[in-house]
Scaffold this motif. Sequence first.
Motif, PDB file in Angstrom:
ATOM      1  N   UNK A   1      32.513  49.551  32.002  1.00 14.27           N
ATOM      2  CA  UNK A   1      33.881  49.513  31.597  1.00 14.27           C
ATOM      3  C   UNK A   1      34.744  49.485  32.838  1.00 14.27           C
ATOM      4  N   UNK A   2      35.904  48.660  33.171  1.00  8.86           N
ATOM      5  CA  UNK A   2      36.953  48.709  34.019  1.00  8.86           C
ATOM      6  C   UNK A   2      38.230  49.261  33.675  1.00  8.86           C
ATOM      7  N   UNK A   3      39.001  50.131  34.098  1.00 12.87           N
ATOM      8  CA  UNK A   3      40.151  50.583  33.400  1.00 12.87           C
ATOM      9  C   UNK A   3      41.076  50.671  34.705  1.00 12.87           C
ATOM     10  N   UNK A  43      47.733  52.511  30.119  1.00 16.14           N
ATOM     11  CA  UNK A  43      46.158  52.498  30.437  1.00 16.14           C
ATOM     12  C   UNK A  43      45.714  51.259  29.794  1.00 16.14           C
ATOM     13  N   UNK A  44      44.776  50.525  30.641  1.00 16.64           N
ATOM     14  CA  UNK A  44      44.349  49.418  30.039  1.00 16.64           C
ATOM     15  C   UNK A  44      42.668  49.307  30.531  1.00 16.64           C
ATOM     16  N   UNK A  45      41.851  48.752  29.610  1.00 19.33           N
ATOM     17  CA  UNK A  45      40.579  48.632  30.027  1.00 19.33           C
ATOM     18  C   UNK A  45      40.011  47.204  29.415  1.00 19.33           C
ATOM     19  N   UNK A  50      37.187  40.665  35.839  1.00 19.42           N
ATOM     20  CA  UNK A  50      37.379  39.348  35.365  1.00 19.42           C
ATOM     21  C   UNK A  50      38.237  39.395  34.077  1.00 19.42           C
ATOM     22  N   UNK A  51      37.649  40.026  32.993  1.00 23.75           N
ATOM     23  CA  UNK A  51      38.064  40.184  31.573  1.00 23.75           C
ATOM     24  C   UNK A  51      39.452  41.231  31.658  1.00 23.75           C
ATOM     25  N   UNK A  52      39.592  41.916  32.397  1.00 22.96           N
ATOM     26  CA  UNK A  52      40.845  42.854  32.547  1.00 22.96           C
ATOM     27  C   UNK A  52      41.846  42.012  32.881  1.00 22.96           C
ATOM     28  N   UNK A  53      41.710  41.276  33.944  1.00 22.40           N
ATOM     29  CA  UNK A  53      42.765  40.385  34.540  1.00 22.40           C
ATOM     30  C   UNK A  53      43.092  39.220  33.476  1.00 22.40           C
ATOM     31  N   UNK A  54      42.096  38.364  32.959  1.00 19.46           N
ATOM     32  CA  UNK A  54      42.234  37.296  32.127  1.00 19.46           C
ATOM     33  C   UNK A  54      42.909  37.803  30.715  1.00 19.46           C
ATOM     34  N   UNK A  55      42.113  38.772  30.179  1.00 14.55           N
ATOM     35  CA  UNK A  55      42.602  39.153  28.701  1.00 14.55           C
ATOM     36  C   UNK A  55      43.566  40.239  28.617  1.00 14.55           C
ATOM     37  N   UNK A  56      43.529  41.031  29.412  1.00 16.09           N
ATOM     38  CA  UNK A  56      44.479  41.948  29.188  1.00 16.09           C
ATOM     39  C   UNK A  56      45.741  42.079  30.273  1.00 16.09           C
ATOM     40  N   UNK A  57      45.705  42.187  31.323  1.00 15.21           N
ATOM     41  CA  UNK A  57      46.888  42.100  32.331  1.00 15.21           C
ATOM     42  C   UNK A  57      47.673  41.006  32.000  1.00 15.21           C
TER      43      UNK A  57
END
Length: 80
Positions: A1-3, A43-45, A50-57
């Motif tokens: 998990x990347x947060x 706080x995001x995760x 890659x998924x953090x940037x593409x799907x969340x940020x």
Amino acid sequence: MVEAFMLIQTEVGRAEVVAKQLGGQPGVQSAEYVTGPYDVVARVGAASADELQRDVVSKVQQVPGITRTLTCPIAATAHP
């Protein structure tokens, strides 16, 4: 998990609304409106960077009222 913590600037008077909108988005663990140079801290995760940037940020940045974001990946979490 990347947060990460996202520091978010909003249009004047939109901080509370933006924080509430972010609270329901996938990958957003928490969102609070604050005082200071940023208006909202989220706080995001995600499973990977890659998924953090593409799907969340990128989705957070599309929320109406947000003018600027700064994403700060969490290097390590302190455990007592």
